[in-house]
Design an enzyme around this catalytic site. Sequence first.
Site: not given
Ligand code: ADP
Length: 293
Positions: A94-95, A196
């Site tokens: 989900e976004w 984490d």
């Molecule tokens: P990685 O696994 O590469 O560390 P993240 O899971 O931390 O990546 O996600 C990267 C970025 O995307 C985050 O810093 C956040 O701002 C954004 N993000 C993460 N999850 C969502 C989500 N479900 N919906 C919208 N943006 C998200």
Amino acid sequence: MSDLDAIAAQLAASPGISLDAESARPVGGGCINAAWHLSGAGSGIFLKTNAPSLLPMFQAEAAGLTELGAAGSLRVPRPLATGVTDASAWIAMEWIEQGEGSAEEELGAGLAEQHRKTAGRFGWDRDNTIGSSPQRNDPSADWPDFFARHRLGFQLDLARQNGWGGTLTDAGGELCQRLPDFFSDYRPAPSLLHGDLWAGNRGVDSEGHPFLFDPAVYYGDREADIAMTELFGGFGADFYAAYGEAWPLDSGYQVRRLLYNLYHILNHLNLFGTGYLGRAQGMVDRLLAETRG
Ligand code: ADP
């Protein structure tokens, strides 16, 4: 067909998912993976991709989001599907549209509530990753043994294999043997941890409520999550006040914080290199000094 088209085709074939495959827009900010927003039903889909061999990492992330979501304490993205193409493994969830503010108080109280969710043993029913390093979660009734073996010991072994043996291996091994000393009058419960919890893995949704993402879930001492919030900063006084009001910390946390953060510093040494060696060695030395009184 481009790789993103191949992923979109797999995603579109997953039950209950509708998306506009043409709409993919890159998202920055992650440490490990490439990330995308795809338009679809509701707010759309957040997609992360990496090498095909990393499918188990994404499967474990999906399981972790499911575990945290089931606790119902803090919002996390709902995982939708994982898969692999010739070029990439992927996870779709989900976004969550990000909003304003930091919701410190709600995050602190919600995290304490999440930590009240406990399991019969430390660890989890599956392994996962911390950053991109493997994280072993073999269930155990003995927390100091679990932390010595699967957290510090595992990273110290990796460090030795990566060329940072010698003093770090010797002093680190001694610390692992002395770990029960830090728990002589403290018996943690196996709490549901994010695992984490640095500021880069928290957000605020468009309604102003906090949400967490990118977990390394396991059941462990709740102090380990709190320690990590302090490692790189970014959590405010209201967060700690709300957490402490809901569930005060034991006074021995001030020392064990260093122990718990040593795990992440060793992981950073293994992931990012020599820059973390002096800090890791310094932490081991300080912890050994604690056990010698
Ligand atoms: P990685 O696994 O590469 O560390 P993240 O899971 O931390 O990546 O996600 C990267 C970025 O995307 C985050 O810093 C956040 O701002 C954004 N993000 C993460 N999850 C969502 C989500 N479900 N919906 C919208 N943006 C998200």
